[in-house]
Design an enzyme around this catalytic site. Structure first.
Site, short mmCIF file in Angstrom:
data_model
loop_
_atom_site.label_atom_id
_atom_site.label_comp_id
_atom_site.label_asym_id
_atom_site.label_seq_id
_atom_site.Cartn_x
_atom_site.Cartn_y
_atom_site.Cartn_z
CG LEU A 1 8.35 -0.23 -8.59
CD1 LEU A 1 8.78 0.22 -9.96
CD2 LEU A 1 8.51 1.03 -7.73
CG ASP A 2 1.65 0.82 -6.59
OD1 ASP A 2 1.75 1.16 -7.82
OD2 ASP A 2 1.51 1.79 -6.02
CB ALA A 3 -0.53 -3.04 -10.28
CB THR B 1 4.17 2.44 -9.50
OG1 THR B 1 3.53 3.26 -8.34
CG2 THR B 1 5.62 3.41 -9.39
#
Length: 263
Positions: free
Chosen positions: A111-113, A115
């Site tokens: 999950l990107d930072a 999210t």
């Protein structure tokens, strides 16, 4: 060879009880009722012995974890944390959530930072490979707070498909949860693991993401787990995950990289 292995193995009901299925007496009842399969074959003999390190067992079609060295953890990743065990840029990473476990855990996908939400951590490389493999297509459910008032027409467009720079993409499901004021809440179900896919889809339809959380990963639901907290999967959750992985596991065709990009 078979007789020798049966003699040296462990009684099936004991293995099941040790795995937390039920008491040994109840497990014996399950065996007699034909609810237990070993390597895909129904077993009804109480004297059956198995090798927990080799044999595959399921109860009513749900896989049972026999290897006690494997650890499966659910994390509600908060925003601001990158999905890696060691970030070269010194940003907050996942190590703080794995230090209490004796096993060396790794994240399944990313999950990107910006999210938050459900991330699986495990030391089961085979299962991690299956769940992150592009051909597996595990379903993920996201809730996005987006800019602007989303209309039913936008929802229809998301499920019909939009064209992005790396090709077309369509949501498996899309649902408008709220469209009051100047923002909207949209629930998206996707099996794609393409990088930042939810954010790119919503931007394409004119509603940039403000906040994004992943609520579901395959059969796992985030539930009430607070942000920044981790817990081990329950016996039922482990069974559901292992059943899914065993049923649809693709043949590995390349070196494993369980940290495939996600939203």
């Amino acid at each position: 060879m078979t007789e020798e292995r049966d003699t040296e193995g462990v009684r099936l009901q004991k293995v099941l009880a040790n795995a937390g299925v039920a008491s040994r007496r109840v497990c014996e009842q399950y065996i007699v009722e034909g609810r237990i399969r070993v390597n895909g074959v129904v077993v009804t003999e109480l004297g059956r012995r198995i090798d927990p390190a080799v044999d595959i067992v399921d109860v009513d079609g749900t896989a049972i974890q026999l290897d006690s060295t494997k650890r499966y953890v659910m994390l509600n990743k908060p925003t601001g944390v990158v999905s890696t065990m060691k970030d070269e840029q010194g940003r907050p990473d996942l190590r703080r959530y794995t230090q209490d476990f004796a096993e060396r855990l790794y994240n399944v996908g990313r999950l990107d930072a910006d999210t938050s939400g459900l991330l699986v951590l495990t030391n089961d490389g085979d299962l991690a490979h299956v769940l992150a493999h592009p051909s597996f297509g595990v379903t993920k459910v996201y809730i996005a707070k987006v800019d602007g008032r989303v209309t039913p027409q936008v929802i229809a467009r998301l499920t019909k498909g939009v064209e992005l720079e790396d090709g077309p993409i369509a949501a498996d499901k899309a649902r408008l949860l709220d469209a009051s004021g100047t923002t909207s809440l949209v629930e998206l179900t996707l099996h794609s693991g393409r990088n930042r896919i939810v954010r790119r889809m919503m931007a394409e339809v004119g509603h940039p993401v403000i906040e994004l959380v992943r609520r579901q990963f395959g059969p796992l639901h985030l539930g009430t787990l607070p942000a920044g907290k981790a817990r081990e999967l329950t016996t039922v959750e482990r069974g559901a995950l292992l059943t899914l992985a065993r049923r649809d596991a693709p043949e590995p065709t390349a070196p494993r990289d369980t940290a495939s990009p996600d939203s």
